[in-house]
Write a protein that holds these residues in place. Structure first.
Motif, mmCIF file in Angstrom:
data_model
loop_
_atom_site.group_PDB
_atom_site.id
_atom_site.type_symbol
_atom_site.label_atom_id
_atom_site.label_comp_id
_atom_site.label_asym_id
_atom_site.label_seq_id
_atom_site.Cartn_x
_atom_site.Cartn_y
_atom_site.Cartn_z
ATOM 1 N N GLU A 139 -9.300 -1.664 1.014
ATOM 2 C CA GLU A 139 -8.580 -2.436 2.018
ATOM 3 C C GLU A 139 -8.792 -2.056 3.334
ATOM 4 N N THR A 171 -5.238 2.089 7.969
ATOM 5 C CA THR A 171 -5.637 3.643 7.475
ATOM 6 C C THR A 171 -6.721 3.532 6.641
ATOM 7 N N ASP A 191 -6.911 1.952 3.346
ATOM 8 C CA ASP A 191 -6.546 2.301 1.879
ATOM 9 C C ASP A 191 -7.751 1.827 0.845
ATOM 10 N N TRP A 192 -7.910 2.783 -0.279
ATOM 11 C CA TRP A 192 -8.831 2.450 -1.392
ATOM 12 C C TRP A 192 -8.447 3.338 -2.546
ATOM 13 N N PHE A 193 -8.990 2.722 -3.735
ATOM 14 C CA PHE A 193 -8.977 3.641 -5.007
ATOM 15 C C PHE A 193 -10.065 3.412 -5.722
ATOM 16 N N MET A 230 -7.255 7.953 -4.998
ATOM 17 C CA MET A 230 -6.660 6.885 -4.359
ATOM 18 C C MET A 230 -6.316 7.493 -2.976
ATOM 19 N N LYS A 231 -6.668 6.631 -2.004
ATOM 20 C CA LYS A 231 -5.962 6.931 -0.699
ATOM 21 C C LYS A 231 -5.083 5.836 -0.071
ATOM 22 N N GLU A 232 -3.664 6.045 0.115
ATOM 23 C CA GLU A 232 -2.759 5.311 0.398
ATOM 24 C C GLU A 232 -2.017 5.690 1.686
ATOM 25 N N SER A 233 -2.180 5.058 2.798
ATOM 26 C CA SER A 233 -1.144 5.554 3.734
ATOM 27 C C SER A 233 -1.420 6.971 4.077
ATOM 28 N N SER A 274 0.203 13.947 -4.708
ATOM 29 C CA SER A 274 -0.507 13.753 -3.352
ATOM 30 C C SER A 274 -0.576 14.812 -2.307
#
Length: 105
Positions: free
Chosen positions: A34, A38, A40-42, A55-58, A79
């Motif tokens: 996305e 930031t 974001d990805w998975f 996963m990377k989120e925020s 995390s």
């Protein structure tokens, strides 16, 4: 699918980690990127009956299991707000899971 087929931003950020997973017998089964502030990805990876997600989120990085075939280890589900610590935990987990791959496939 190879990690080399992923979105360039995922490869740039997590390519070294994903290379270790591929060398340990894991295959990319799905991914999402996305293009937000930031980025974001998975990436979902599978090997035999096991399935995990990086996963990377925020700006938080997580490694978790997507099925019940493996009990959550200390590193799965945790995390990290520090990418080098995430990279170390994720690659260490990949290397340690390599030895048990014959048992679960």
């Amino acid at each position: 699918m190879s990690y080399k087929d992923l979105h360039p931003e995922i490869r740039l950020e997590a390519g070294a980690i994903l290379e270790v997973y591929e060398a340990s017998g894991w295959k990319v089964s799905a991914f999402m990127y996305e293009a937000s502030f930031t980025g974001d990805w998975f990436v979902d990876l599978s090997r035999g009956k096991k399935c995990i997600r990086l996963m990377k989120e925020s700006e938080l990085f997580t490694l978790r299991t997507l099925d019940d075939t493996e009990a959550e280890s200390e590193d799965l589900g945790r995390s990290y707000d520090n990418f080098p610590a995430f990279r170390e935990a994720a690659t260490q987990w990949a290397r340690s899971s390599k030895s048990s791959s014959r048992e679960s496939v």
